[in-house]
Design an enzyme around this catalytic site. Structure first.
Site, short mmCIF file in Angstrom:
data_model
loop_
_atom_site.label_atom_id
_atom_site.label_comp_id
_atom_site.label_asym_id
_atom_site.label_seq_id
_atom_site.Cartn_x
_atom_site.Cartn_y
_atom_site.Cartn_z
N LYS A 102 0.86 -1.16 0.00
CA LYS A 102 0.00 0.00 0.00
C LYS A 102 0.91 1.22 0.00
O LYS A 102 1.68 1.45 0.94
CB LYS A 102 -0.92 0.01 1.22
CG LYS A 102 -1.88 1.20 1.20
CD LYS A 102 -2.67 1.30 2.50
CE LYS A 102 -3.53 2.57 2.45
NZ LYS A 102 -3.86 3.06 3.80
N GLY A 163 -7.69 9.46 10.03
CA GLY A 163 -7.95 9.50 11.45
C GLY A 163 -9.01 10.48 11.90
O GLY A 163 -9.28 10.60 13.10
#
Length: 268
Positions: A102, A163
């Site tokens: 990733k 987040g």
């Protein structure tokens, strides 16, 4: 006869039953992470190479992942430019024993927004080196197309900043990316509630990746189950095809008083 993998998430030719990916940061401990993974049914777990030693068999985080059931997907979190991202990916390949990565290039520690120029540069190099690249990007349809043309296996646009748990703030751009893409689109970052994941899947996303929403939940295991159900519901809703939307101010009776009543009423 339908193809065996017709309705599975397929990345670079590899099928997965689950369309929910899980990140591993912020969990209280490995036991909670392990239980959340099991409850969610996820089959891809991503981990920051900076947070774990992939060559250490006793690493607590690694012990939370069952290699027979989940693909451990290293990410280049913390990379500030293409050169650093490529170096981290090469190290991950040596430790993990596979070439899936990733790709994350986030030079600004305040916003953690991905750098489009360095991400594309790194992606081109990694694809050239034989990696299966899953790039994390802002919801930029032009960049998404360039990354697909470069040979990336997926496109991973953010829903909102990493987040933040702010949900799918980029829905319009994500929809364009989905409509144009010929590779799986995985909505990554910012999805805070199961309804956010459901909304992303209803747009036609192939999967979602969630971390903070699970790790910071009051009950991460229960939230893992909830997200799994939401992802499935959203995917099934997309496949079913949503009904038409009337313009603002318009209405239409849900039980029309003409037509079918006369046909089905024996006394009419």
């Amino acid at each position: 006869m339908p193809e065996e993998n017709a309705d599975k998430l397929t990345i670079a030719g590899r099928p997965f039953n689950s369309r929910l990916l899980i990140g591993t940061g912020k969990f209280a401990n490995a036991a909670v992470l392990r239980a959340c993974i099991a409850a969610s049914g996820c089959e891809i777990v991503t981990v920051a190479l900076r947070r774990v030693d992939l060559s250490a068999p006793n690493d607590p985080l690694l012990n939370a992942v069952d290699p027979a059931r989940q693909l451990l997907l290293p990410n280049t979190s913390g990379a500030r430019d293409a050169e650093e991202a490529v170096r981290l990916a090469q190290l991950a390949c040596q430790m993990a024993g596979h070439t899936w990565v990733k790709l994350e290039v986030t030079p600004d520690p305040a916003t953690l927004l991905p750098d489009p120029i360095e991400t594309l540069k790194a992606a081109k190099q990694l694809v050239k080196d034989g990696f299966t690249v899953l790039p994390y990007i802002n919801a930029d349809p032009v960049l998404a197309r360039r990354l697909e043309e470069a040979g990336c296996a997926t496109i991973m646009p953010l829903g909102s900043p990493i987040g933040s748990n702010r949900g799918l703030r980029t829905a319009d751009q994500v929809q364009i990316i989905i409509d144009q893409a010929n590779v799986p689109v995985i909505v990554d970052a910012g999805l805070g509630r199961p309804s956010d994941a459901c909304a992303a899947m209803e747009l036609g996303a192939d999967a979602v990746l969630v971390n903070t929403a699970l790790a910071t939940a009051g009950d991460p295991v229960a939230m893992g189950r909830a997200f799994a159900k939401a992802v499935q519901a959203g995917h099934e809703g997309f496949l079913a095809g949503a009904g038409r939307v009337l313009p603002t101010g318009a209405a239409e009776a849900s039980s029309p008083l003409t037509g079918f009543l006369g046909k089905n009423n024996p006394s009419s």
